[in-house]
Scaffold this motif. Structure first.
Motif, PDB file in Angstrom:
ATOM      1  N   GLU A 164      -1.336   3.497   8.905  1.00 16.09           N
ATOM      2  CA  GLU A 164      -1.881   4.449   9.874  1.00 16.09           C
ATOM      3  C   GLU A 164      -2.938   5.339   9.235  1.00 16.09           C
ATOM      4  N   LYS A 165      -2.640   5.883   8.061  1.00 14.80           N
ATOM      5  CA  LYS A 165      -3.596   6.751   7.386  1.00 14.80           C
ATOM      6  C   LYS A 165      -4.839   5.969   6.954  1.00 14.80           C
ATOM      7  N   PHE A 166      -4.642   4.699   6.612  1.00 20.28           N
ATOM      8  CA  PHE A 166      -5.780   3.864   6.228  1.00 20.28           C
ATOM      9  C   PHE A 166      -6.698   3.623   7.420  1.00 20.28           C
ATOM     10  N   TYR A 167      -6.136   3.227   8.551  1.00 17.87           N
ATOM     11  CA  TYR A 167      -6.956   2.915   9.722  1.00 17.87           C
ATOM     12  C   TYR A 167      -7.559   4.157  10.367  1.00 17.87           C
ATOM     13  N   GLU A 168      -6.924   5.299  10.182  1.00 17.61           N
ATOM     14  CA  GLU A 168      -7.499   6.546  10.697  1.00 17.61           C
ATOM     15  C   GLU A 168      -8.644   7.045   9.832  1.00 17.61           C
ATOM     16  N   GLY A 169      -8.839   6.453   8.659  1.00 16.21           N
ATOM     17  CA  GLY A 169      -9.915   6.863   7.764  1.00 16.21           C
ATOM     18  C   GLY A 169      -9.565   8.039   6.883  1.00 16.21           C
ATOM     19  N   ILE A 170      -8.301   8.440   6.880  1.00 15.87           N
ATOM     20  CA  ILE A 170      -7.876   9.594   6.081  1.00 15.87           C
ATOM     21  C   ILE A 170      -8.051   9.317   4.589  1.00 15.87           C
ATOM     22  N   LEU A 171      -7.935   8.046   4.191  1.00 16.04           N
ATOM     23  CA  LEU A 171      -7.963   7.686   2.775  1.00 16.04           C
ATOM     24  C   LEU A 171      -9.337   7.194   2.302  1.00 16.04           C
ATOM     25  N   ASP A 172     -10.326   7.261   3.167  1.00 14.21           N
ATOM     26  CA  ASP A 172     -11.632   6.656   2.861  1.00 14.21           C
ATOM     27  C   ASP A 172     -12.287   7.228   1.603  1.00 14.21           C
ATOM     28  N   ASP A 173     -12.143   8.524   1.381  1.00 12.23           N
ATOM     29  CA  ASP A 173     -12.830   9.184   0.272  1.00 12.23           C
ATOM     30  C   ASP A 173     -11.941   9.399  -0.951  1.00 12.23           C
ATOM     31  N   SER A 174     -10.756   8.820  -0.937  1.00 11.19           N
ATOM     32  CA  SER A 174      -9.777   9.103  -1.989  1.00 11.19           C
ATOM     33  C   SER A 174      -9.985   8.268  -3.254  1.00 11.19           C
ATOM     34  N   GLY A 175     -10.710   7.175  -3.137  1.00 10.91           N
ATOM     35  CA  GLY A 175     -10.880   6.295  -4.285  1.00 10.91           C
ATOM     36  C   GLY A 175      -9.766   5.284  -4.443  1.00 10.91           C
ATOM     37  N   LEU A 176      -8.789   5.269  -3.526  1.00 13.39           N
ATOM     38  CA  LEU A 176      -7.703   4.298  -3.600  1.00 13.39           C
ATOM     39  C   LEU A 176      -8.173   2.958  -3.054  1.00 13.39           C
ATOM     40  N   THR A 177      -7.801   1.890  -3.735  1.00  8.70           N
ATOM     41  CA  THR A 177      -8.129   0.547  -3.280  1.00  8.70           C
ATOM     42  C   THR A 177      -6.941  -0.047  -2.516  1.00  8.70           C
ATOM     43  N   LEU A 178      -7.177  -1.184  -1.862  1.00  9.57           N
ATOM     44  CA  LEU A 178      -6.090  -1.853  -1.160  1.00  9.57           C
ATOM     45  C   LEU A 178      -4.988  -2.276  -2.146  1.00  9.57           C
ATOM     46  N   LYS A 179      -5.408  -2.667  -3.336  1.00  5.82           N
ATOM     47  CA  LYS A 179      -4.434  -3.032  -4.373  1.00  5.82           C
ATOM     48  C   LYS A 179      -3.592  -1.828  -4.759  1.00  5.82           C
ATOM     49  N   ASP A 180      -4.239  -0.654  -4.857  1.00  4.85           N
ATOM     50  CA  ASP A 180      -3.511   0.580  -5.171  1.00  4.85           C
ATOM     51  C   ASP A 180      -2.484   0.881  -4.086  1.00  4.85           C
ATOM     52  N   LEU A 181      -2.891   0.740  -2.827  1.00  4.11           N
ATOM     53  CA  LEU A 181      -1.986   1.037  -1.715  1.00  4.11           C
ATOM     54  C   LEU A 181      -0.777   0.108  -1.715  1.00  4.11           C
ATOM     55  N   THR A 182      -0.999  -1.138  -2.071  1.00  2.65           N
ATOM     56  CA  THR A 182       0.118  -2.085  -2.154  1.00  2.65           C
ATOM     57  C   THR A 182       1.110  -1.655  -3.225  1.00  2.65           C
ATOM     58  N   LYS A 183       0.592  -1.255  -4.381  1.00  2.39           N
ATOM     59  CA  LYS A 183       1.462  -0.783  -5.462  1.00  2.39           C
ATOM     60  C   LYS A 183       2.193   0.491  -5.054  1.00  2.39           C
ATOM     61  N   ILE A 184       1.486   1.399  -4.390  1.00  2.00           N
ATOM     62  CA  ILE A 184       2.085   2.671  -3.973  1.00  2.00           C
ATOM     63  C   ILE A 184       3.232   2.417  -2.997  1.00  2.00           C
ATOM     64  N   LYS A 185       3.040   1.512  -2.063  1.00  3.79           N
ATOM     65  CA  LYS A 185       4.101   1.201  -1.098  1.00  3.79           C
ATOM     66  C   LYS A 185       5.345   0.654  -1.797  1.00  3.79           C
ATOM     67  N   LYS A 186       5.143  -0.192  -2.787  1.00  2.00           N
ATOM     68  CA  LYS A 186       6.284  -0.749  -3.525  1.00  2.00           C
ATOM     69  C   LYS A 186       7.045   0.340  -4.285  1.00  2.00           C
ATOM     70  N   VAL A 187       6.304   1.263  -4.890  1.00  2.00           N
ATOM     71  CA  VAL A 187       6.943   2.353  -5.634  1.00  2.00           C
ATOM     72  C   VAL A 187       7.703   3.275  -4.686  1.00  2.00           C
ATOM     73  N   PHE A 188       7.097   3.596  -3.540  1.00  2.00           N
ATOM     74  CA  PHE A 188       7.774   4.445  -2.553  1.00  2.00           C
ATOM     75  C   PHE A 188       9.075   3.795  -2.096  1.00  2.00           C
ATOM     76  N   LEU A 189       9.028   2.500  -1.830  1.00  2.00           N
ATOM     77  CA  LEU A 189      10.221   1.792  -1.366  1.00  2.00           C
ATOM     78  C   LEU A 189      11.327   1.844  -2.421  1.00  2.00           C
ATOM     79  N   LYS A 190      10.961   1.555  -3.658  1.00  2.00           N
ATOM     80  CA  LYS A 190      11.940   1.599  -4.746  1.00  2.00           C
ATOM     81  C   LYS A 190      12.535   2.996  -4.897  1.00  2.00           C
ATOM     82  N   SER A 191      11.691   4.019  -4.787  1.00  2.00           N
ATOM     83  CA  SER A 191      12.160   5.403  -4.957  1.00  2.00           C
ATOM     84  C   SER A 191      13.080   5.817  -3.816  1.00  2.00           C
ATOM     85  N   LEU A 192      12.726   5.461  -2.577  1.00  2.00           N
ATOM     86  CA  LEU A 192      13.564   5.832  -1.437  1.00  2.00           C
ATOM     87  C   LEU A 192      14.920   5.140  -1.498  1.00  2.00           C
ATOM     88  N   ILE A 193      14.917   3.885  -1.907  1.00  2.00           N
ATOM     89  CA  ILE A 193      16.189   3.172  -2.050  1.00  2.00           C
ATOM     90  C   ILE A 193      17.064   3.873  -3.089  1.00  2.00           C
TER      91      ILE A 193
END
Length: 290
Positions: A246-275
């Motif tokens: 949602e944040k990606f498609y809304e353009g909220i992350l456009d100027d952050s310097g995060l790549t799609l690869k970064d977002l994939t890694k971030i999602k995996k870390v968030f999932l592991k941490s929440l578990i």
């Protein structure tokens, strides 16, 4: 130590007498100690005048006994707990993509300090009574939005590093406060023209560097994860993906310097941490079938 070794080598090559060698080694040792003290003094002075987020300054701010964090705990314990979780999520994600994990952690600790003055207006600090049931959606949205500016003001007064202030300022970007907007829309019988959207939108700029974007995502993920009934690995995975996408498609992350690869890694870390955070309440697919 290296001063002493180099001086000894030079002295032996040049044939200096033993007394001279001892004197030179002594002065080399003294020079090393004085230089170290002098360097630390320069770092401290530089931190003060440049307000830089050095490792020493960030480590100091990450101490939970710091004045602002103590004030947050005393006045808004729910927000304090939320901020601690956000700090842990943000640090893990930042380290995974080789960003500044310590900066992300400190940003997570301090991102909501603007809630200190009116903690009762935020859900994590409320009990059975929700004060917003007595307020118009427009007033509620205005109060919610104000915590960003109040946080920036507090951070400036406390002389926090500019990068930390930027994280506080940017941790919502220009996103919508959808809950109160939907309430206002309902009161207006679904007529969007009757609901001024600017009232229900944060006025901050979007994250301008990776650590700010990571704190924004960690903030949303941690807050939303609390309302999941019967949390499971699958439900957390869907939650994290929906928020990041949602944040990606809304353009909220456009100027952050995060790549799609970064977002994939971030999602995996968030999932592991929440578990890890909810491990005692997780229902895995095998257990559900049984």
């Amino acid at each position: 130590f290296f001063n002493m070794l180099i001086i000894l080598a030079i002295a032996l090559v040049n044939g200096i007498d033993k007394v001279g060698i001892v004197k030179l080694i002594f002065f080399g040792a003294v020079n090393g100690v004085v230089s170290s003290v002098f360097a630390i003094g320069i770092v401290a002075t530089g931190e003060f005048f440049l307000n830089s987020p050095t490792v020493f300054r960030l480590q100091e701010l990450s101490d939970t006994s710091s004045p602002l964090l103590k004030e947050l705990f005393d006045n808004a314990v729910g927000t304090y707990t939320h901020s601690t979780n956000v700090a842990n999520l943000a640090e893990s994600a930042a380290n995974e993509i080789n960003a500044n994990g310590l900066l992300a952690r400190v940003g997570g600790f301090y991102h909501d300090i603007g809630k200190i003055g009116n903690a009762e207006y935020f859900i994590e600090n409320q009990g059975d009574f929700n004060i917003h049931t007595q307020l118009k959606p427009s007033i509620s949205a205005t109060i919610i939005k104000s915590h960003v500016k109040r946080g920036v003001d507090k951070a400036i007064a406390a002389n926090l590093p500019q990068k930390v202030i930027d994280i506080i300022s940017q941790h919502h970007g220009n996103s919508f406060i959808k809950y109160f907007y939907s309430m206002a829309l309902k009161e207006a019988d679904g007529v969007a023209e009757k609901v001024p959207t600017e009232i229900y939108q944060y006025k901050s700029i979007n994250p301008q560097f990776p650590e700010a974007a990571i704190v924004l995502l960690a903030d949303q993920v941690e807050a939303t994860s609390r309302v999941i009934k019967g949390p499971s690995q699958e439900s957390f995975d869907k939650l994290i993906s929906s928020i990041v996408n949602e944040k990606f498609y809304e353009g909220i992350l456009d100027d952050s310097g995060l790549t799609l690869k970064d977002l994939t890694k971030i999602k995996k870390v968030f999932l592991k941490s929440l578990i890890g955070m909810y491990h005692s309440r997780i229902e895995y697919p095998g257990e559900m079938k049984k």
